[in-house]
Write an enzyme that holds these catalytic residues in place. Structure first.
Site, short mmCIF file in Angstrom:
data_model
loop_
_atom_site.label_atom_id
_atom_site.label_comp_id
_atom_site.label_asym_id
_atom_site.label_seq_id
_atom_site.Cartn_x
_atom_site.Cartn_y
_atom_site.Cartn_z
N GLU A 284 -2.38 6.24 0.60
CA GLU A 284 -1.10 6.59 -0.14
C GLU A 284 -1.13 7.80 -0.95
O GLU A 284 -2.26 7.92 -1.59
CB GLU A 284 -0.55 5.56 -1.07
CG GLU A 284 -0.35 4.23 -0.25
CD GLU A 284 0.52 3.33 -1.22
OE1 GLU A 284 1.70 3.07 -1.07
OE2 GLU A 284 -0.21 2.53 -1.99
N LYS B 136 4.54 -11.38 -2.23
CA LYS B 136 3.50 -11.06 -2.71
C LYS B 136 3.64 -10.40 -3.79
O LYS B 136 4.68 -9.81 -4.40
CB LYS B 136 2.77 -10.18 -1.78
CG LYS B 136 3.13 -8.75 -1.83
CD LYS B 136 2.08 -7.67 -1.39
CE LYS B 136 1.30 -7.29 -2.74
NZ LYS B 136 1.88 -5.76 -3.29
N LYS C 64 -0.51 9.74 3.15
CA LYS C 64 0.12 8.23 3.69
C LYS C 64 -0.67 8.12 4.79
O LYS C 64 -0.26 8.72 5.72
CB LYS C 64 1.32 8.10 3.15
CG LYS C 64 1.49 6.65 3.59
CD LYS C 64 3.13 6.38 3.54
CE LYS C 64 3.58 4.88 3.75
NZ LYS C 64 2.89 3.83 2.77
N HIS D 240 -2.80 -7.05 2.00
CA HIS D 240 -2.59 -6.05 3.08
C HIS D 240 -3.77 -5.79 3.93
O HIS D 240 -3.94 -6.09 4.98
CB HIS D 240 -1.81 -4.78 2.83
CG HIS D 240 -0.65 -5.17 2.08
ND1 HIS D 240 0.32 -5.76 2.23
CD2 HIS D 240 -0.02 -4.34 1.32
CE1 HIS D 240 1.25 -5.73 1.44
NE2 HIS D 240 1.03 -4.92 0.74
N HIS E 150 4.24 -7.91 3.92
CA HIS E 150 5.13 -7.11 4.60
C HIS E 150 4.40 -6.36 5.66
O HIS E 150 5.01 -5.87 6.74
CB HIS E 150 6.10 -6.29 3.86
CG HIS E 150 5.61 -4.90 3.37
ND1 HIS E 150 4.66 -4.97 2.37
CD2 HIS E 150 5.44 -3.70 3.78
CE1 HIS E 150 4.30 -3.79 1.99
NE2 HIS E 150 4.55 -2.93 3.12
C1 BG6 Z 1 2.91 -3.11 -1.61
C2 BG6 Z 1 2.39 -2.56 -2.86
O1 BG6 Z 1 2.78 -4.08 -1.26
O2 BG6 Z 1 2.86 -2.24 -0.60
C3 BG6 Z 1 2.71 -1.00 -3.22
O3 BG6 Z 1 2.55 -3.23 -3.95
C4 BG6 Z 1 2.45 -0.22 -1.96
O4 BG6 Z 1 1.83 -0.37 -4.08
C5 BG6 Z 1 3.02 -0.55 -0.91
O5 BG6 Z 1 2.84 1.26 -2.26
C6 BG6 Z 1 2.82 0.07 0.36
O6 BG6 Z 1 3.48 -0.42 1.47
P1 BG6 Z 1 3.79 0.60 3.02
O7 BG6 Z 1 4.50 -0.36 3.69
O8 BG6 Z 1 4.67 1.73 2.29
O9 BG6 Z 1 2.32 0.84 3.22
#
Ligand code: BG6
Length: 487
Positions: free
Chosen positions: A219, A151, A344, A243, A181
């Protein structure tokens, strides 16, 4: 992680194999899978990059990179020496050196021509890379070939369509793995199980019982060292289009007729097609100002390294979506994401309707608190179902209490999302990857909003975002379930 032993020998080719994604995510996940014997004995890696490095120099980089991770590196040296290769390329010749190199490695290792091409490169160069890779004809090997694209897939509808067009010129859709992811996270994969393996929840999963649904991906980190990327992206592109929207589809979809990649993705697509165009008044954009998080002073977004002092890039988005379908008509879905929020957390809250009749009013107690099911995606992964009970004794009083299931109480450690997804790629399972029509349907929703982002409010770092976001949710008599403004 329980992994099936894989008799699927292949060459894993990472384009951009000296980059940050490789170091932080792919390499640890690949090595962990190798350690679990998930790829069989012959797990061969070829990294491709611009640096003029030899195989040995790259192997040294791998060993150094692995020192920063917790992955057990016993016999790393042996694996590197025997199974890791590096090919440098330069702009002029493109991927021309790849076919002879790949064929030579495959011959040396007796591989049957199965290939994964993983694009771990900046999104701006995806189209050129896919085009050049296609022109090498490497996709047409005697074994299977899979193309993995990270992505963000496109930066609006038009660019996503163009990237799909280029990719599909050279690869069949069944060969293309678009990564999000979040779809590799254990708790996200569990959403379908939670809903469709249990009658209890699915029977109340509709407009009849649900008042609203809230998806929060918060976050505490700021933009860190990624201003170069983030200034051209912003929260809508970075988190909502992919996401948060993937979470929405998994929460709102109907049960597929079978649990296979196309059946699941057909249902997710139907959700996206049911979303009504998003009105300008249904979106709030924000940008963090300086503030305090966990007793640390943090800078305003505009003062971060690499950010323009008059940047209008949004670091926060809250929006309201309406699904015009039989199941969800009239139920608002709220999506919210932001950087520099108090902590987070990714959480989905299903807020249930109040009972139709307030039986307890005559007794002086009508303030029933709506039941809420919270699906905590991360961290402290859990489900929590909150409902009203009577406080023992008199006078009559209601209070909310909850039942909770925490993963940590039962399971030792959840697998990393990349490990899960890499294994799916090698096993040829596309269920947890985004299909071309899905990614376009998502961009179709958000592209019209991209031009309005200059209208954004500042919020103090360490708060839950601009006050306007409360005004988005309050008219339906609701409030945000995750976090409060004074937390
Ligand atoms: C990424 C974003 O796809 O996901 C980031 O580009 C973000 O900005 C991250 O911090 C968050 O992923 P996770 O798995 O830590 O929630």
């Amino acid at each position: 992680m329980n992994v099936p032993k894989n008799a699927n020998p292949h060459l894993f080719i990472v384009i951009g194999g000296t980059g940050d994604l490789m170091r932080r995510k792919l390499l640890p996940a690949l090595l962990q899978l190798r350690r679990q014997d998930a790829f069989g004995d012959e797990f061969v890696l070829l990294s491709v990059g611009r640096r003029k490095w030899s195989d040995d120099r790259y192997r040294q980089w791998v060993r150094e990179a692995m020192k920063e991770t917790a992955v057990d590196s016993t016999d790393l040296q042996h694996w590197c020496d025997e199974y890791v290769y590096y090919q440098s390329i330069d702009e002029g010749e493109g991927y021309a050196p790849l076919p002879p190199r790949i064929e030579a490695i495959e011959k040396d290792h007796g591989l049957p021509g199965n290939r994964v091409f993983y694009l771990a490169i900046p999104p701006g160069v995806f189209p050129t890379a896919v085009q050049q890779l296609g022109e090498t004809k490497l996709a047409k090997s005697r074994g299977w070939t899979r193309l993995v694209v990270e992505k963000p897939f496109g930066r609006d509808l038009q660019s996503a369509q163009e990237l799909n067009r280029i990719a599909q010129q050279h690869f069949d859709e069944s060969q293309i793995y678009r990564i999000d992811h979040y779809l590799g996270k254990e708790t996200v994969q569990n959403l379908a199980i939670f809903r469709f393996a249990n009658m209890l929840f699915e029977s109340v999963w509709s407009r009849q019982y649900v008042a609203n649904v809230q998806i929060t991906v918060a976050e505490d980190l700021g933009v860190e060292q990624r201003a170069g990327y983030y200034e051209n992206s912003g929260a809508l592109r970075d988190m909502i289009q992919n996401h948060a929207t993937q979470l929405l589809t998994l929460i709102a979809m109907d049960a597929p007729p079978r649990f296979d990649a196309d059946a699941v993705r057909d249902e997710k697509l139907r959700v996206l097609r049911a979303v009504e165009p998003i009105g300008v008044d249904d979106v709030v954009f924000g940008q963090y100002d300086k503030g305090e998080i966990q007793d640390q002073q943090v800078a305003a977004y505009r003062n971060e390294d690499g950010v323009e002092s008059d940047s209008t890039t949004e670091t926060y988005v809250a929006l309201k979506l309406s699904l015009d379908n039989w199941r969800w008509h009239g139920v608002p879905f709220y999506l919210r994401t932001g950087k520099r929020l108090p902590r987070k957390t990714s959480e989905i809250a299903i807020v249930f309707r109040e009972p139709p009749v307030c039986l307890f009013q005559p007794l002086g107690q009508c303030a029933v608190i709506p039941d809420v099911l919270r699906l905590r995606i991360q961290p402290d992964e859990a489900f929590n179902l909150a409902f009203d009970i009577k406080v023992p004794g008199t006078p009559l009083q209601l209070v909310q209490r909850s039942l909770e299931f925490r993963y940590a109480d039962v399971f030792e450690k959840l697998p990393d999302a990349y490990q899960t997804l890499l294994l799916d790629i090698v096993n040829g399972d596309q269920t947890h990857f985004v299909r071309a029509d899905e990614v376009e349907a998502s961009w179709r929703l958000y592209t019209p909003l991209l031009d309005n982002r200059a209208e954004r409010s500042l919020y103090t770092a360490g708060t839950w975002g601009p006050a306007e976001a409360d005004r988005l949710i309050e008219p339906c008599g609701a409030q945000w379930q995750t976090g409060t403004h004074d937390e």
